[in-house]
Design a protein around this motif. Sequence first.
Motif, PDB file in Angstrom:
ATOM      1  N   ALA A  51       2.351 -39.248  -3.053  1.00 31.51           N
ATOM      2  CA  ALA A  51       1.388 -38.329  -2.540  1.00 31.51           C
ATOM      3  C   ALA A  51       1.793 -37.049  -1.708  1.00 31.51           C
ATOM      4  N   SER A  52       3.193 -37.122  -1.314  1.00 29.50           N
ATOM      5  CA  SER A  52       3.771 -36.019  -0.576  1.00 29.50           C
ATOM      6  C   SER A  52       5.070 -35.767  -0.760  1.00 29.50           C
ATOM      7  N   SER A  53       5.968 -36.604  -1.607  1.00 27.54           N
ATOM      8  CA  SER A  53       7.356 -36.300  -1.974  1.00 27.54           C
ATOM      9  C   SER A  53       7.425 -35.327  -3.075  1.00 27.54           C
ATOM     10  N   LEU A  54       8.285 -34.360  -2.631  1.00 28.33           N
ATOM     11  CA  LEU A  54       8.535 -33.377  -3.826  1.00 28.33           C
ATOM     12  C   LEU A  54       9.634 -33.762  -4.769  1.00 28.33           C
ATOM     13  N   ARG A  55       9.532 -33.679  -5.858  1.00 26.82           N
ATOM     14  CA  ARG A  55      10.675 -34.215  -6.943  1.00 26.82           C
ATOM     15  C   ARG A  55      11.654 -33.101  -6.560  1.00 26.82           C
ATOM     16  N   SER A  56      12.921 -33.672  -6.580  1.00 29.61           N
ATOM     17  CA  SER A  56      14.086 -32.772  -6.602  1.00 29.61           C
ATOM     18  C   SER A  56      14.123 -31.791  -7.729  1.00 29.61           C
ATOM     19  N   GLY A  57      14.395 -30.476  -7.433  1.00 27.94           N
ATOM     20  CA  GLY A  57      14.214 -29.249  -8.213  1.00 27.94           C
ATOM     21  C   GLY A  57      13.046 -28.546  -8.310  1.00 27.94           C
ATOM     22  N   VAL A  58      11.916 -29.150  -7.534  1.00 30.03           N
ATOM     23  CA  VAL A  58      10.535 -28.467  -7.724  1.00 30.03           C
ATOM     24  C   VAL A  58      10.562 -27.448  -6.607  1.00 30.03           C
ATOM     25  N   PRO A  59       9.932 -26.218  -6.680  1.00 29.56           N
ATOM     26  CA  PRO A  59       9.907 -25.307  -5.747  1.00 29.56           C
ATOM     27  C   PRO A  59       9.281 -25.867  -4.486  1.00 29.56           C
ATOM     28  N   SER A  60       9.748 -25.528  -3.168  1.00 26.54           N
ATOM     29  CA  SER A  60       9.103 -26.071  -2.154  1.00 26.54           C
ATOM     30  C   SER A  60       7.687 -25.184  -1.683  1.00 26.54           C
ATOM     31  N   ARG A  61       7.227 -24.385  -2.789  1.00 23.64           N
ATOM     32  CA  ARG A  61       5.871 -23.821  -2.291  1.00 23.64           C
ATOM     33  C   ARG A  61       4.907 -24.897  -2.637  1.00 23.64           C
ATOM     34  N   PHE A  62       5.320 -25.850  -3.462  1.00 26.12           N
ATOM     35  CA  PHE A  62       4.466 -26.990  -4.033  1.00 26.12           C
ATOM     36  C   PHE A  62       4.510 -27.857  -2.920  1.00 26.12           C
ATOM     37  N   SER A  63       3.079 -28.486  -2.148  1.00 27.79           N
ATOM     38  CA  SER A  63       3.122 -29.637  -1.211  1.00 27.79           C
ATOM     39  C   SER A  63       2.037 -30.493  -1.607  1.00 27.79           C
ATOM     40  N   GLY A  64       2.066 -31.713  -1.053  1.00 21.57           N
ATOM     41  CA  GLY A  64       0.994 -32.693  -1.384  1.00 21.57           C
ATOM     42  C   GLY A  64       0.709 -33.324  -0.157  1.00 21.57           C
ATOM     43  N   ASP A  65      -0.679 -33.668   0.178  1.00 18.15           N
ATOM     44  CA  ASP A  65      -0.860 -34.483   1.401  1.00 18.15           C
ATOM     45  C   ASP A  65      -2.070 -35.411   1.139  1.00 18.15           C
ATOM     46  N   ARG A  66      -2.429 -36.329   1.657  1.00 13.72           N
ATOM     47  CA  ARG A  66      -3.432 -37.388   1.776  1.00 13.72           C
ATOM     48  C   ARG A  66      -4.244 -37.263   3.156  1.00 13.72           C
ATOM     49  N   SER A  67      -5.494 -37.482   2.742  1.00 13.82           N
ATOM     50  CA  SER A  67      -6.440 -38.060   3.991  1.00 13.82           C
ATOM     51  C   SER A  67      -7.295 -39.234   3.121  1.00 13.82           C
ATOM     52  N   GLY A  68      -7.015 -40.557   3.548  1.00  8.86           N
ATOM     53  CA  GLY A  68      -7.827 -41.395   3.251  1.00  8.86           C
ATOM     54  C   GLY A  68      -7.755 -41.499   1.615  1.00  8.86           C
ATOM     55  N   THR A  69      -8.850 -41.357   0.946  1.00  7.29           N
ATOM     56  CA  THR A  69      -8.875 -41.332  -0.566  1.00  7.29           C
ATOM     57  C   THR A  69      -8.722 -40.019  -1.083  1.00  7.29           C
ATOM     58  N   ASP A  70      -8.743 -39.069  -0.332  1.00  5.63           N
ATOM     59  CA  ASP A  70      -8.755 -37.684  -0.735  1.00  5.63           C
ATOM     60  C   ASP A  70      -7.018 -37.109  -0.831  1.00  5.63           C
ATOM     61  N   PHE A  71      -6.845 -36.400  -1.992  1.00  5.99           N
ATOM     62  CA  PHE A  71      -5.191 -35.957  -2.081  1.00  5.99           C
ATOM     63  C   PHE A  71      -5.407 -34.488  -2.161  1.00  5.99           C
ATOM     64  N   THR A  72      -4.535 -33.653  -1.853  1.00  6.97           N
ATOM     65  CA  THR A  72      -4.600 -32.296  -2.033  1.00  6.97           C
ATOM     66  C   THR A  72      -3.227 -31.589  -2.619  1.00  6.97           C
ATOM     67  N   LEU A  73      -3.025 -30.940  -3.564  1.00  2.15           N
ATOM     68  CA  LEU A  73      -1.905 -30.385  -3.968  1.00  2.15           C
ATOM     69  C   LEU A  73      -2.223 -28.928  -3.587  1.00  2.15           C
ATOM     70  N   THR A  74      -1.028 -28.336  -2.966  1.00  3.35           N
ATOM     71  CA  THR A  74      -1.455 -26.739  -2.388  1.00  3.35           C
ATOM     72  C   THR A  74      -0.210 -26.303  -3.191  1.00  3.35           C
ATOM     73  N   ILE A  75      -0.309 -24.926  -3.602  1.00  5.80           N
ATOM     74  CA  ILE A  75       0.544 -24.101  -3.800  1.00  5.80           C
ATOM     75  C   ILE A  75       0.723 -22.715  -3.141  1.00  5.80           C
ATOM     76  N   SER A  76       1.635 -22.741  -2.173  1.00  6.76           N
ATOM     77  CA  SER A  76       1.708 -21.639  -1.067  1.00  6.76           C
ATOM     78  C   SER A  76       2.464 -20.342  -1.615  1.00  6.76           C
ATOM     79  N   GLY A  77       1.831 -19.432  -2.271  1.00  9.51           N
ATOM     80  CA  GLY A  77       2.579 -18.352  -2.851  1.00  9.51           C
ATOM     81  C   GLY A  77       2.521 -18.490  -4.230  1.00  9.51           C
ATOM     82  N   LEU A  78       1.244 -18.511  -4.949  1.00  6.90           N
ATOM     83  CA  LEU A  78       1.179 -18.508  -6.252  1.00  6.90           C
ATOM     84  C   LEU A  78       2.091 -17.636  -6.935  1.00  6.90           C
ATOM     85  N   GLN A  79       3.115 -18.281  -8.086  1.00 11.72           N
ATOM     86  CA  GLN A  79       4.065 -17.487  -8.847  1.00 11.72           C
ATOM     87  C   GLN A  79       3.418 -17.372 -10.183  1.00 11.72           C
ATOM     88  N   PRO A  80       3.926 -16.185 -11.152  1.00  8.94           N
ATOM     89  CA  PRO A  80       3.418 -16.231 -12.322  1.00  8.94           C
ATOM     90  C   PRO A  80       3.779 -17.378 -13.181  1.00  8.94           C
TER      91      PRO A  80
END
Lengths: 107, 121
Positions: A51-80
Amino acid sequence: DIQLTQSPSSLSASVGDRVSITCRASQYISTYLSWYQQKPGKAPNLLIYGASSLRSGVPSRFSGDRSGTDFTLTISGLQPEDFATYYCQQSFANPRTFGQGTKVEIK
Amino acid sequence: QLQLQESGPGLVKPSETLSLTCSVSGGSITSRSHYWGWIRQPPGKGLEWIGSMYYSGSTYDNPSLKSRVTISLDTSKNQFSLRLSSVTAADTAVYHCVTDFWSGNPYFDYWGQGILVTVSS
């Protein structure tokens, strides 16, 4: 089977934008949720697991979160290179299932 | 780093058996941390998990495929295979072999590039 519903199905955004994709599970799946990025003609690539662990080598602008049965992927500062289709996937129960995908396009 | 490469026929006739092989490099299929699996993607559509197998022989697969699936490992060649019987046009897809990292929270960490298999007479 556990159903995963992603929203939106597609979105348009600009470089530098903050983008969020939601994945809703049809039942409790704890944190057994992964996110994958797929570019045209390529295999999916694991971004986040547990749900929220970033794979090694993946940019830190990617993040994941969980609220109950809802999960969110966020990209902070979209790149081309982030314009792609994103899938969530659950490993809580057999059969393993995927969301239908969210296509992130250039505005 | 693990690398996976699928091989097999790109065209299969309806009612026949689809057979694919995945060659593994950069690691051993007797790894205790991974299952070895298959995922498919029909053209323009989403992803469907087919099944996974452990080096010990333990397997689990998607019930939606109604027992048409056989996954096997060849430790001497460091390869694993997929057989899907009684195929129809609905089985036309890009087939990816994957590593299924079996931690406390499993995920598919390495993927082959995929092979397009078309079911047509």
